[in-house]
Design an enzyme around this catalytic site. Sequence first.
Site, PDB file in Angstrom:
ATOM      1  N   HIS A  17      39.067 -32.704  44.849  1.00  0.00           N
ATOM      2  CA  HIS A  17      38.762 -31.989  46.104  1.00  0.00           C
ATOM      3  C   HIS A  17      37.518 -31.107  45.948  1.00  0.00           C
ATOM      4  O   HIS A  17      37.378 -30.108  46.644  1.00  0.00           O
ATOM      5  CB  HIS A  17      39.944 -31.132  46.577  1.00  0.00           C
ATOM      6  CG  HIS A  17      41.265 -31.831  46.475  1.00  0.00           C
ATOM      7  ND1 HIS A  17      41.776 -32.616  47.474  1.00  0.00           N
ATOM      8  CD2 HIS A  17      42.167 -31.910  45.450  1.00  0.00           C
ATOM      9  CE1 HIS A  17      42.938 -33.127  47.094  1.00  0.00           C
ATOM     10  NE2 HIS A  17      43.196 -32.724  45.868  1.00  0.00           N
ATOM     11  N   SER A  60       8.374 -29.576  49.123  1.00  0.00           N
ATOM     12  CA  SER A  60       8.495 -29.338  50.550  1.00  0.00           C
ATOM     13  C   SER A  60       7.138 -28.892  51.059  1.00  0.00           C
ATOM     14  O   SER A  60       6.390 -28.219  50.354  1.00  0.00           O
ATOM     15  CB  SER A  60       9.535 -28.251  50.791  1.00  0.00           C
ATOM     16  OG  SER A  60       9.261 -27.588  52.005  1.00  0.00           O
ATOM     17  N   LYS A  74      10.487 -25.561  46.331  1.00  0.00           N
ATOM     18  CA  LYS A  74      11.476 -26.641  46.354  1.00  0.00           C
ATOM     19  C   LYS A  74      11.104 -27.901  45.586  1.00  0.00           C
ATOM     20  O   LYS A  74       9.954 -28.299  45.526  1.00  0.00           O
ATOM     21  CB  LYS A  74      11.775 -27.026  47.807  1.00  0.00           C
ATOM     22  CG  LYS A  74      12.464 -25.883  48.495  1.00  0.00           C
ATOM     23  CD  LYS A  74      13.304 -26.307  49.638  1.00  0.00           C
ATOM     24  CE  LYS A  74      14.411 -27.257  49.301  1.00  0.00           C
ATOM     25  NZ  LYS A  74      15.148 -27.574  50.514  1.00  0.00           N
ATOM     26  N   GLU A  82      18.904 -39.159  47.320  1.00  0.00           N
ATOM     27  CA  GLU A  82      19.227 -39.054  48.749  1.00  0.00           C
ATOM     28  C   GLU A  82      18.928 -40.368  49.472  1.00  0.00           C
ATOM     29  O   GLU A  82      19.702 -40.845  50.301  1.00  0.00           O
ATOM     30  CB  GLU A  82      18.427 -37.926  49.395  1.00  0.00           C
ATOM     31  CG  GLU A  82      18.913 -36.556  49.000  1.00  0.00           C
ATOM     32  CD  GLU A  82      18.002 -35.468  49.529  1.00  0.00           C
ATOM     33  OE1 GLU A  82      18.471 -34.644  50.309  1.00  0.00           O
ATOM     34  OE2 GLU A  82      16.808 -35.439  49.161  1.00  0.00           O
TER      35      GLU A  82
END
Length: 483
Positions: free
Chosen positions: A164, A291, A297, A304
């Site tokens: 979980h 970014s 970043k 992804e």
Amino acid sequence: MSQNQFDKKSQAWSALFSEPMSDLVKRYTSSVFFDQRLWQADIAGSLAHADMLAAQGIIQAQDLAAIEQGMAQITNEIASGVFEWKLDLEDVHLNIEARLTQLVGDAGKRLHTGRSRNDQVATDVRLWLRGEMDLITGLLTDLQKSLLEVAEKHVEVILPGFTHLQVAQPISFGHHMLAYVEMFSRDAERMREVRQRVNRLPLGAAALAGTSYPLDRERVAKTLAMVNDAGEPQVCQNSLDAVSDRDFAIEFTAAAALCMVHISRLSEELIIWMSQNFGFIKIADRFTTGSSIMPQKKNPDVPELARGKTGRVVGHLMGLITLMKGQPLAYNKDNQEDKEPLFDTVDTLKDTLRIFSEMIGGQINTDTGQKEGGITVNAEAMERAALKGYATATDLADYLVKKGLPFRDAHETVAHAVKAAISHQVDLSELPLAVLQEFNPNIEKDVFDVLSLRGSLNARDILGGTAPRQVRLQIAQHGQRLA
Ligand code: ARG
């Protein structure tokens, strides 16, 4: 005739047609701009067919020689990029056949004896897919080896195992990597199984009913290496089924989609692990992007995108399976729509497997011969995280069970101990012995062995468990399998 007779498609079939196709219909029905990638399979299939026609005395030896010579030239033309693909000629099959006839005359026109584009295309797709599946199986081996190398280096690194996404029990990072080795080994197994059903010969089915020529289908199958492990030719046994079903492509795409799902799960973990809040791993800069607005970043674009592309491949599976569902026997033009999803599935899976092998295991530096640039593991951050969530609570319960307490009672006792630890903001292993003994008087000093992360890990010394001894055994077995 100055132009080849096939040059105008309305003439390709017969004099039956009284008007040419409109440009829109031509564009709508043609497949040449995507199915041209089947050209090598198409030529191999044609050569095997022609060889058999000659052996059976259906065409003359000189026709076969002319076909072989013409196909050799066409191979050069296509490979060097000078072959002129024509929309008017609809698909890869008619383009190559027309060029052959242009080059060698009547022998080219004899090639199609006892054959239809229906059994031809089914053969081409199978041959092409077989080759791609072999490449994919090789790439799956590379990826497993990369994961295995990372596992081997980090058998003793401890991270929290989650259920979980809540800290559950400490595990070895090597063990975690091996979970993916298992998944990808099953994917490779699936590819090998599906390959047996891909590798069967439709040629000889002709348009749908078989043919009146005395073809030797088994000879063609052997020429094309469509044989089983015992070397026996694998020939589709029913002509209607041979030209119409695409279940082999659907099965492959299903296996590919599952493999992408495994990649996608791994991607999700890489993304979580490299977020600042976890800081478990780093991936090499060349797999990340910055970014345009936030200078600090580094985004995990590759995992992804892999996660995103999984949706695309699952979509192709849906597309292909839906393509089949309403089709009456035998061939229908619907089947031309099998190609783009199948091609894109193969391209996406191959690229993804390649990039993941490199991103995880690194690449050989040709100067040093060493692998470089794989994932970097922050063992300290992993261990710190494992210490945070009372990951050894089960171990304390197991300890009490060994002292004679029923497991359910032990579970309850430990829940109280965890509550106390939380209120003091300490780990279970930091509670003084006297405090622990308030929960159960049988607790002794040796409890601290099981409350340590390493003690917890070592205790799970069971086949398939996370104890480093077991993980090393598994690594050795996988290493042998992949050698
Ligand atoms: N381009 C077609 C396909 O991909 C080849 C077979 C065409 N057969 C036909 N009878 N029109 O399926």
